[in-house]
Design a protein around this motif. Sequence first.
Motif, PDB file in Angstrom:
ATOM      1  N   VAL A   1       0.839  -1.205   0.000  1.00  0.00           N
ATOM      2  CA  VAL A   1       0.000   0.000   0.000  1.00  0.00           C
ATOM      3  C   VAL A   1       0.867   1.245   0.000  1.00  0.00           C
ATOM      4  CG1 VAL A   1      -1.701   1.304   1.321  1.00  0.00           C
ATOM      5  CG2 VAL A   1      -1.912  -1.170   1.132  1.00  0.00           C
ATOM      6  N   GLY A   2       1.871   1.255   0.898  1.00  0.00           N
ATOM      7  CA  GLY A   2       2.755   2.416   1.007  1.00  0.00           C
ATOM      8  C   GLY A   2       3.487   2.674  -0.295  1.00  0.00           C
ATOM      9  N   LEU A   3       3.983   1.627  -0.920  1.00  0.00           N
ATOM     10  CA  LEU A   3       4.725   1.801  -2.168  1.00  0.00           C
ATOM     11  C   LEU A   3       3.810   2.299  -3.272  1.00  0.00           C
ATOM     12  CD1 LEU A   3       7.079  -1.309  -2.190  1.00  0.00           C
ATOM     13  CD2 LEU A   3       7.693   1.077  -1.847  1.00  0.00           C
ATOM     14  N   PHE A   4       2.565   1.813  -3.259  1.00  0.00           N
ATOM     15  CA  PHE A   4       1.609   2.282  -4.260  1.00  0.00           C
ATOM     16  C   PHE A   4       1.440   3.799  -4.150  1.00  0.00           C
ATOM     17  CE2 PHE A   4      -2.645   3.436  -5.617  1.00  0.00           C
ATOM     18  CZ  PHE A   4      -2.692   2.854  -6.875  1.00  0.00           C
ATOM     19  N   PHE A   5       1.263   4.270  -2.901  1.00  0.00           N
ATOM     20  CA  PHE A   5       1.107   5.716  -2.692  1.00  0.00           C
ATOM     21  C   PHE A   5       2.358   6.468  -3.150  1.00  0.00           C
ATOM     22  CE2 PHE A   5      -1.829   4.712   1.077  1.00  0.00           C
ATOM     23  CZ  PHE A   5      -2.922   4.659   0.215  1.00  0.00           C
ATOM     24  N   SER A   6       3.549   5.883  -2.881  1.00  0.00           N
ATOM     25  CA  SER A   6       4.792   6.613  -3.129  1.00  0.00           C
ATOM     26  C   SER A   6       5.130   6.690  -4.602  1.00  0.00           C
ATOM     27  CB  SER A   6       5.964   5.942  -2.406  1.00  0.00           C
ATOM     28  OG  SER A   6       5.616   5.597  -1.109  1.00  0.00           O
ATOM     29  N   TYR A   7       4.861   5.623  -5.335  1.00  0.00           N
ATOM     30  CA  TYR A   7       5.422   5.540  -6.681  1.00  0.00           C
ATOM     31  C   TYR A   7       4.373   5.549  -7.781  1.00  0.00           C
ATOM     32  CZ  TYR A   7       9.620   4.436  -4.100  1.00  0.00           C
ATOM     33  OH  TYR A   7      10.674   4.500  -3.242  1.00  0.00           O
ATOM     34  N   ALA A   8       3.104   5.842  -7.430  1.00  0.00           N
ATOM     35  CA  ALA A   8       2.098   5.971  -8.466  1.00  0.00           C
ATOM     36  C   ALA A   8       1.864   7.447  -8.783  1.00  0.00           C
ATOM     37  CB  ALA A   8       0.791   5.308  -8.023  1.00  0.00           C
ATOM     38  N   ARG A   9       2.803   8.281  -8.357  1.00  0.00           N
ATOM     39  CA  ARG A   9       2.651   9.726  -8.539  1.00  0.00           C
ATOM     40  C   ARG A   9       4.024  10.318  -8.813  1.00  0.00           C
ATOM     41  NH1 ARG A   9       0.734  12.630  -4.576  1.00  0.00           N
ATOM     42  NH2 ARG A   9      -0.653  11.034  -3.716  1.00  0.00           N
ATOM     43  N   PRO A  10       4.068  11.503  -9.445  1.00  0.00           N
ATOM     44  CA  PRO A  10       5.358  12.171  -9.588  1.00  0.00           C
ATOM     45  C   PRO A  10       5.906  12.491  -8.196  1.00  0.00           C
ATOM     46  CG  PRO A  10       3.660  13.237 -10.920  1.00  0.00           C
ATOM     47  CD  PRO A  10       2.975  12.276 -10.035  1.00  0.00           C
ATOM     48  N   PRO A  11       7.198  12.624  -7.923  1.00  0.00           N
ATOM     49  CA  PRO A  11       8.279  12.564  -8.926  1.00  0.00           C
ATOM     50  C   PRO A  11       8.723  11.140  -9.273  1.00  0.00           C
ATOM     51  CG  PRO A  11       9.193  13.028  -6.756  1.00  0.00           C
ATOM     52  CD  PRO A  11       7.713  12.917  -6.588  1.00  0.00           C
ATOM     53  N   PHE A  12       8.286  10.157  -8.501  1.00  0.00           N
ATOM     54  CA  PHE A  12       8.747   8.796  -8.810  1.00  0.00           C
ATOM     55  C   PHE A  12       7.601   8.028  -9.432  1.00  0.00           C
ATOM     56  CE2 PHE A  12      10.857  10.104  -4.801  1.00  0.00           C
ATOM     57  CZ  PHE A  12      12.147  10.185  -5.268  1.00  0.00           C
ATOM     58  N   LEU A  13       7.512   8.021 -10.751  1.00  0.00           N
ATOM     59  CA  LEU A  13       6.425   7.294 -11.390  1.00  0.00           C
ATOM     60  C   LEU A  13       6.897   5.898 -11.747  1.00  0.00           C
ATOM     61  CD1 LEU A  13       4.249   9.445 -13.797  1.00  0.00           C
ATOM     62  CD2 LEU A  13       3.518   7.635 -12.228  1.00  0.00           C
ATOM     63  N   LEU A  14       6.757   4.977 -10.812  1.00  0.00           N
ATOM     64  CA  LEU A  14       7.268   3.632 -11.058  1.00  0.00           C
ATOM     65  C   LEU A  14       6.155   2.607 -11.165  1.00  0.00           C
ATOM     66  CD1 LEU A  14      10.308   3.553  -8.610  1.00  0.00           C
ATOM     67  CD2 LEU A  14      10.295   4.026 -11.054  1.00  0.00           C
ATOM     68  N   TYR A  15       4.928   2.991 -10.826  1.00  0.00           N
ATOM     69  CA  TYR A  15       3.831   2.036 -10.861  1.00  0.00           C
ATOM     70  C   TYR A  15       3.666   1.522 -12.286  1.00  0.00           C
ATOM     71  CZ  TYR A  15      -0.687  -0.094 -10.134  1.00  0.00           C
ATOM     72  OH  TYR A  15      -1.717  -0.999 -10.076  1.00  0.00           O
ATOM     73  N   GLY A  16       3.491   0.210 -12.407  1.00  0.00           N
ATOM     74  CA  GLY A  16       3.376  -0.374 -13.730  1.00  0.00           C
ATOM     75  C   GLY A  16       4.703  -0.855 -14.278  1.00  0.00           C
ATOM     76  N   THR A  17       5.798  -0.590 -13.572  1.00  0.00           N
ATOM     77  CA  THR A  17       7.087  -1.108 -14.019  1.00  0.00           C
ATOM     78  C   THR A  17       7.532  -2.214 -13.066  1.00  0.00           C
ATOM     79  OG1 THR A  17       8.388   0.375 -12.650  1.00  0.00           O
ATOM     80  CG2 THR A  17       7.725   1.197 -14.808  1.00  0.00           C
ATOM     81  N   LEU A  18       8.586  -2.917 -13.471  1.00  0.00           N
ATOM     82  CA  LEU A  18       9.134  -3.937 -12.586  1.00  0.00           C
ATOM     83  C   LEU A  18       9.877  -3.308 -11.408  1.00  0.00           C
ATOM     84  CD1 LEU A  18      10.515  -6.675 -15.002  1.00  0.00           C
ATOM     85  CD2 LEU A  18       8.546  -6.821 -13.502  1.00  0.00           C
ATOM     86  N   TRP A  19      10.276  -2.029 -11.577  1.00  0.00           N
ATOM     87  CA  TRP A  19      11.071  -1.372 -10.526  1.00  0.00           C
ATOM     88  C   TRP A  19      10.347  -1.343  -9.191  1.00  0.00           C
ATOM     89  CZ3 TRP A  19      15.918  -0.991 -11.517  1.00  0.00           C
ATOM     90  CH2 TRP A  19      16.354  -0.800 -12.841  1.00  0.00           C
ATOM     91  N   ILE A  20       9.041  -1.064  -9.246  1.00  0.00           N
ATOM     92  CA  ILE A  20       8.306  -0.934  -7.984  1.00  0.00           C
ATOM     93  C   ILE A  20       8.253  -2.283  -7.269  1.00  0.00           C
ATOM     94  CG2 ILE A  20       6.005  -1.328  -8.948  1.00  0.00           C
ATOM     95  CD1 ILE A  20       5.039   0.929  -7.071  1.00  0.00           C
ATOM     96  N   LEU A  21       8.146  -3.366  -8.049  1.00  0.00           N
ATOM     97  CA  LEU A  21       8.172  -4.692  -7.447  1.00  0.00           C
ATOM     98  C   LEU A  21       9.568  -4.993  -6.892  1.00  0.00           C
ATOM     99  CD1 LEU A  21       6.049  -6.555 -10.101  1.00  0.00           C
ATOM    100  CD2 LEU A  21       5.504  -6.361  -7.676  1.00  0.00           C
ATOM    101  N   LEU A  22      10.592  -4.563  -7.630  1.00  0.00           N
ATOM    102  CA  LEU A  22      11.964  -4.777  -7.168  1.00  0.00           C
ATOM    103  C   LEU A  22      12.173  -4.089  -5.820  1.00  0.00           C
ATOM    104  CD1 LEU A  22      14.814  -5.836  -7.749  1.00  0.00           C
ATOM    105  CD2 LEU A  22      15.310  -3.650  -8.819  1.00  0.00           C
ATOM    106  N   ILE A  23      11.691  -2.848  -5.735  1.00  0.00           N
ATOM    107  CA  ILE A  23      11.830  -2.110  -4.474  1.00  0.00           C
ATOM    108  C   ILE A  23      11.115  -2.843  -3.343  1.00  0.00           C
ATOM    109  CG2 ILE A  23      11.163   0.013  -3.276  1.00  0.00           C
ATOM    110  CD1 ILE A  23      11.658   1.495  -5.894  1.00  0.00           C
ATOM    111  N   ALA A  24       9.910  -3.327  -3.634  1.00  0.00           N
ATOM    112  CA  ALA A  24       9.147  -4.036  -2.605  1.00  0.00           C
ATOM    113  C   ALA A  24       9.900  -5.276  -2.128  1.00  0.00           C
ATOM    114  CB  ALA A  24       7.780  -4.435  -3.162  1.00  0.00           C
ATOM    115  N   PHE A  25      10.395  -6.074  -3.073  1.00  0.00           N
ATOM    116  CA  PHE A  25      11.068  -7.327  -2.705  1.00  0.00           C
ATOM    117  C   PHE A  25      12.371  -7.049  -1.959  1.00  0.00           C
ATOM    118  CE2 PHE A  25       8.853  -9.342  -6.576  1.00  0.00           C
ATOM    119  CZ  PHE A  25       7.709  -9.527  -5.826  1.00  0.00           C
TER     120      PHE A  25
END
Lengths: 573, 353
Positions: free
Chosen positions: A422-446
């Motif tokens: 949930v936290g990562l979704f909030f952080s990276y589904a918006r600028p400045p870090f638009l990572l949602y939809g990429t593998l990067w956000i999953l990498l960060i989570a793992f």
Amino acid sequence: MTALASSAPAERRRFAVDLSLPVLLLFATVLCLLIALPLSWLLIYAFSDKNGAITLENFHRLLSDAAYLDPLLVTFALASLSALIACVVAAPMAWLVARTDMPLRRTVRLLVTASFVTPPFLGAIAWELLAAPNSGLLNQLYRELAGLPEDAYLLNIYSFAGLVFVVSCYTFPYVFVLVANALDRTPGDLEDASAILGAKTWHTAWRVTLPLALPAMLAGALVAFLQAMTLFGSPAILAMPAGFHTMTTKIWSLFQFPPRPELAAAASLPLLILTVILLRAENNVLGRRSYAVVGARNSEPRVIRLGVWRWVMLACALAVLTCPVFLPYFALLNASFSRVASHLVWFDNFTLQNIRFVFHELSATQLALRNTFVLGSLAATIGTILALVIAYVTARQAVVGHRLLGFLATAPVAIPGIVLGVGLFFSYARPPFLLYGTLWILLIAFLTLSLPAAYQQLQSAFRAVHPELEDASRILGATRLRTLWKITTPLLRNNVIATWCFIFVAVIRELSAAIMLFTSETKVLSVLIYDLNESGDLAAIAVLGLLMLVITFCIVALANSLRFGGRRLPRAG
Amino acid sequence: MASVELQRLTKRYGGVAVVDNVSLVIEHGHLVCLLGPSGCGKTTTLRLIAGFVEPSEGEIRVGDRLVSSPAQTLPPERRNMSMIFQSYALWPHMTVAENIIYGLKLRKLDRATIGKKLEAILASTRLTSLAERYPGELSGGQQQRVALARALIVEPETLLLDEPLSNLDANLREEMRFEVRRLHDTYRYTTVYVTHDQSEAMTTADLIAVMNAGRIEQVGSPEEIYNHPRSEFVARFIGSSNVIKGIGLDAEHVEFSGVPLRCAGEPIRPGASVPVSIRPHDIAISATEPAVHENVVSAIVMRGAFLGGHRDYMVETKDGTQLRVVTSAAERLAEGSTVWLRLPPQRCRALTG
């Protein structure tokens, strides 16, 4: 000789400061970004309404609306019950394998390890195959034997009791491992001392062995509670069809249409706070246990002779293992090779069609496998390097402020996967870090989720390498870096590989954070399995699940063989 | 020429001085022992010399160059020193030969020279047959010799030894003491040797520095330290002297147990409380009152033990002071009997330090 030391020491010293400070800052920044960013967004969302104004309304809703209060109570009941069941089942089993002459003790330990590494959501799906009211294999068998009509059933896995049962199947290994380890490390002297004073075998077991293992059991119960509380897969598979929610599934459903992210954030906080409290409690319990390991460890514990009872005990242990291992694995195997997942395989309906379908026709498989391997290897490699450097810095106290780094690296242990998602979704589904939809956000989570365990493994590995081994290299003329490369790294090689494997396995089986963050392009194996369950394609799940298990077992076996095959350190020291 | 010089060296950890204002000059080619109980700061002093620890105050010079001061510390790898560690610190992933030539490889010597040096050191430490073994396959004594060989082969300016014998069993330890001294006499490196074992220090050292609570109590040759202890601590720690409390009468006498006692050593201040040391085997004991009365005190035998070569008595004087007395095995005294102790004046040392 003087040429060696000719350059000015002052220059050298400035260099050392310049190097260590940026290292600390860089790693601290990376860790803060990994942990602090998602948690801050979580807090911001939890305390604001749809328009962004500060409010406590979300918590009010959470505590007054039965739709949110019930999942809280269900979660609490689920976690308590499964922790209790885990203790009742696992503690006697641990004692049997550690202290008695029950046959096949090693095999029993191996089978518990097998249930340990089985992803709980896979177990839940296997139990669907076994005990769904209509199609479940066990219910079919029951109807067959009792001659009952089509709609009769013995077991219903889609129920609170079913959920508790399946969750307990995969939390009891935590208690087992902790108690068995504690008993293994308790020197036999302590029991011999009781025996020489005249205590009977059972009296010794009751008054000496049990109290020594009690803290480990308590700690195990707390971990089991924690696992049951933060699990997403099993309740999503078993509770939602039955029409009730746990906290994790509720949080997830708040992201379905219509999305209510503020409420999801608010609902995440109790999970986070409870986890922190439970981990502190576990620390306290285990911290006081140290007396159990003090003293000579070389004395072999005396084996308690069970007589004929040893066969009875073995039967009990195997009966217990039927639930998490034998039956589910059988169900998965059966479904893989059967034309209809809910029918027993026989000569007339044996087929390889399911395997062909999964690997050749199901387009998502290739993608999910590729994503899983890419994410697994990347997370394992980056995570190992990160953990290695932080562990070196903290174990050797190489820079000022190393404590902070250690704290930051351990902190994610208190963040449940779904909360982090949930936290990562909030952080990276918006600028400045638009990572949602990429593998990067999953990498960060793992990365975040596996860092604490990796760090702790490598830190204890560093502790086992005597600092004088490094000092000896330096006084003979090697720099700190050269020493790391020539001495420390070779000594830690096995631990590094084991840590890599550990992260890789953890990534393959991770579902609760991934479920919040995946998109159709970034599906991983665990999410694919969960999705197929939604669409009812149990045969494909069985094939993929077995594939996942095979990969996991291979890597775990590799890591284990390395850990125990390493060369011994010299006795002195 | 002073080879290693410590000047007012101090190391504090969180305000506690572990090494406190230590000054010591070590002549070129000498073997100096830092001797003291555990926790006295001797290992920290050694690690300061090695460069693993930075001083809080003071400085260390080697030859004419400054290697350590609070402002700048030369890292250990650039001090041209060698060290033997308490744990030996042999690298378990390298063979004996690989361990030994590690330092030579760092010095970029050619293979032929390395091979020659290796052969020579293996022979002189009697390790030739073990060269291809791994440290885990060696006994404690063999590991010890590998550690010695690894430290010596690089021909250091300074050799540091940190309790090198404490992990060996008693017999081997005695043998290795002489071995350390023999190797020192052969190579004559400036050597600093840390130990808590006084007989180890006596056998090996040119100079002993007795340390206590971070300070150096006394520096001297083994004979000086033993015969002329300057403080109560040194007297007790070296040769476990009796230390009795006397009151100064004049420059040469103290009063002890109602009897004037003539003492050697520093002049005594009248009226001051003066500790006086006397060794257990320097006290003459007799069951009958001796004819000469100077320095004779009466006492009662508390208990005695027969130790084969000698007897060990604990006696108590009238003022309640307990003294240990070592006598020949022939001297049999009953517990509870009255005896007379003669404390030879030249053996009674007034401790003023």
